[in-house]
Design a protein around this motif. Structure first.
Motif, mmCIF file in Angstrom:
data_model
loop_
_atom_site.group_PDB
_atom_site.id
_atom_site.type_symbol
_atom_site.label_atom_id
_atom_site.label_comp_id
_atom_site.label_asym_id
_atom_site.label_seq_id
_atom_site.Cartn_x
_atom_site.Cartn_y
_atom_site.Cartn_z
ATOM 1 N N ASP A 121 0.856 -1.220 0.047
ATOM 2 C CA ASP A 121 0.047 0.010 -0.075
ATOM 3 C C ASP A 121 0.976 1.383 -0.035
ATOM 4 N N ARG A 123 0.879 5.297 0.411
ATOM 5 C CA ARG A 123 0.185 6.444 0.586
ATOM 6 C C ARG A 123 0.956 7.684 0.897
ATOM 7 N N SER A 131 -4.201 10.900 3.866
ATOM 8 C CA SER A 131 -3.479 10.517 2.709
ATOM 9 C C SER A 131 -3.930 9.852 1.569
ATOM 10 N N SER A 133 -4.556 6.620 -1.286
ATOM 11 C CA SER A 133 -3.796 5.187 -1.234
ATOM 12 C C SER A 133 -3.953 4.338 -2.459
ATOM 13 N N HIS A 159 -6.911 7.747 3.768
ATOM 14 C CA HIS A 159 -6.799 6.985 5.150
ATOM 15 C C HIS A 159 -6.210 8.166 5.981
ATOM 16 N N HIS A 164 -0.137 5.974 8.631
ATOM 17 C CA HIS A 164 1.437 5.965 8.401
ATOM 18 C C HIS A 164 2.348 5.170 9.566
ATOM 19 N N GLU A 292 -8.629 -4.429 1.722
ATOM 20 C CA GLU A 292 -8.149 -3.031 2.112
ATOM 21 C C GLU A 292 -9.065 -2.130 3.025
#
Length: 408
Positions: A121, A123, A131, A133, A159, A164, A292
């Motif tokens: 993933d 991001r 963020s 993604s 997200h 992160h 996800e």
């Protein structure tokens, strides 16, 4: 308790004094053993903190995500991690200096999902809290002459930026580890006809945070503009990725969709297939997209209203979809060989790419391959995916089989 004596009160006081004397050490109580104060072990430090899976899924709320996750990562960090690593202090400083609307933080998570399988993933920070993604099945390309240079990148939910910081695991969502993290830089998608040596060297030597201070347009603003055009040239300054590593992200033709979910594609439509009511089955790509969603929201989440809001806005609770991201839209990620420091080479075997030499400096990098959950380690803790599972107390997890690395 009463005492009878000819001396009366004087005898009672003497009796009390004798009782008090017996209560003095060392007669009674027994002498205390001195215990040396010991620092709690890393496992004990982890045990006193709430579960990362519960925090990620939104079942537990915490005030300071950076403090919480950095403590968890520090406790889980291997004594002598092999491969590239980023110290906890630098990890925290990197995140702190990007906690504003002009921040350019990125992370690449390796996610081994039981249904979707292993994927990576990517991001990119788009504002102070959020963020955008993409899920990339085989990870980022690392060989300029790879036979699979273009790779599918599926747009997923927006997200929260604190995602992160996560490394976690659960039996329903598998393991998640930080494969790389750092800051990104948006380069012009349409290159000038000639790129001078000075321009190339400037992008190498000037830190991304310093370079931004001299321009009115921030990296997230550039990303927003290019995202809406469907063409992004992206340089990633990470702890693992080589210097000047540059990729392009291109939206698949015909994949533009309106905010209501309609497709802009015109022309003859294929007849819709009616599935047989034998058993439900979805292909791997759809499982990756849906997996996800389950990962970040949490499989045990029962708030249907919140889930509907997430689908409507394509953003998890606490994040803001300021970039216009649309779930499940298809992009392609490619290694930008020229911007990464390679040049074309033509010989009897045909056309290939090799590292460019400019004024005695060898640009480009040695090829690398993303080898999957059994080989790739966290750039923060030095853990494999199975070690993240063990640290989180997950027993009996079975990952999806069939994933193969791209080694050519």
């Amino acid at each position: 308790m009463s005492y009878s004596s000819s001396n009366g009160r004087a005898e009672d006081e003497e009796s009390d004094e004798s009782v008090l004397a017996r209560l003095r050490r060392p007669v009674s109580p027994p002498p205390l053993k001195r215990r040396r104060l010991e620092q709690p072990s890393s496992q004990e430090q982890q045990d006193c903190l709430p579960s990362t899976a519960a925090v990620e899924a939104g079942r537990l709320s915490i005030d300071d995500h950076l403090d919480y996750f950095s403590r968890r990562l520090s406790a889980a960090r291997r004594a002598s991690p092999s491969g590239p690593t980023l110290s906890i202090a630098n990890f925290k400083e990197l995140y702190l200096r990007n906690q504003h609307d002009n921040g350019a933080h990125f992370v690449i998570h390796q996610h081994d999902h039981p249904i979707a399988g292993t994927h990576y993933d990517l991001r990119l920070q788009i504002n102070e809290l959020s963020s955008v993604s993409w899920a990339i099945m085989y990870g980022l390309p690392g060989h300029p002459n790879s036979q699979k240079l273009n790779r599918n990148a599926t747009e997923t939910r927006v997200h929260c930026l604190w995602n992160h910081l996560i490394e976690t695991a659960s039996s329903r969502t598998g393991s998640l580890l930080i494969w790389d993290t750092g800051e990104y830089e948006i380069l012009p998608y349409d290159k000038p006809e000639e790129e001078t040596d000075d321009e190339f060297e400037a992008s190498v030597d000037v830190p991304i945070g310093v370079a931004d201070s001299g321009f009115s347009e921030s990296q997230p603003s550039k990303l927003n503009d290019d995202f809406r055009k469907g063409k992004i040239r992206l340089r990633l300054h990470g702890a693992r990725l080589p210097e000047n590593y540059t990729i392009t992200l291109r939206m698949q033709r015909g994949s533009w969709k309106s905010e209501l979910g309609g497709s802009a594609r015109t022309g003859r439509r294929r007849p819709r297939r009616i599935p047989k009511p034998v058993k439900e089955q979805t292909d791997s790509e759809d499982e990756m997209r849906d997996g996800e969603e389950r990962t970040a929201v949490g499989s045990d989440h029962s708030d249907n209203d919140e889930n509907q809001e997430i689908r409507r806005n394509n953003a998890y609770t606490g994040s803001l979809n300021s970039i216009g991201s649309i779930h499940q839209r298809t992009w392609y990620v490619s290694l930008d060989r020229e911007s990464s420091g390679f040049q074309r080479k033509r010989d009897k075997d045909g056309l290939s790419w090799e590292r460019r030499n400019e004024q005695g400096k060898l640009l480009g990098f040695e090829p690398f391959f993303v080898r999957g959950r059994d080989a790739e380690k966290s750039v923060i803790t030095g853990r494999l995916g199975k070690e993240v599972l063990a640290d989180e107390g997950v027993v009996g997890y079975v990952g999806r089989a069939g994933w193969r690395p791209v080694l050519a």
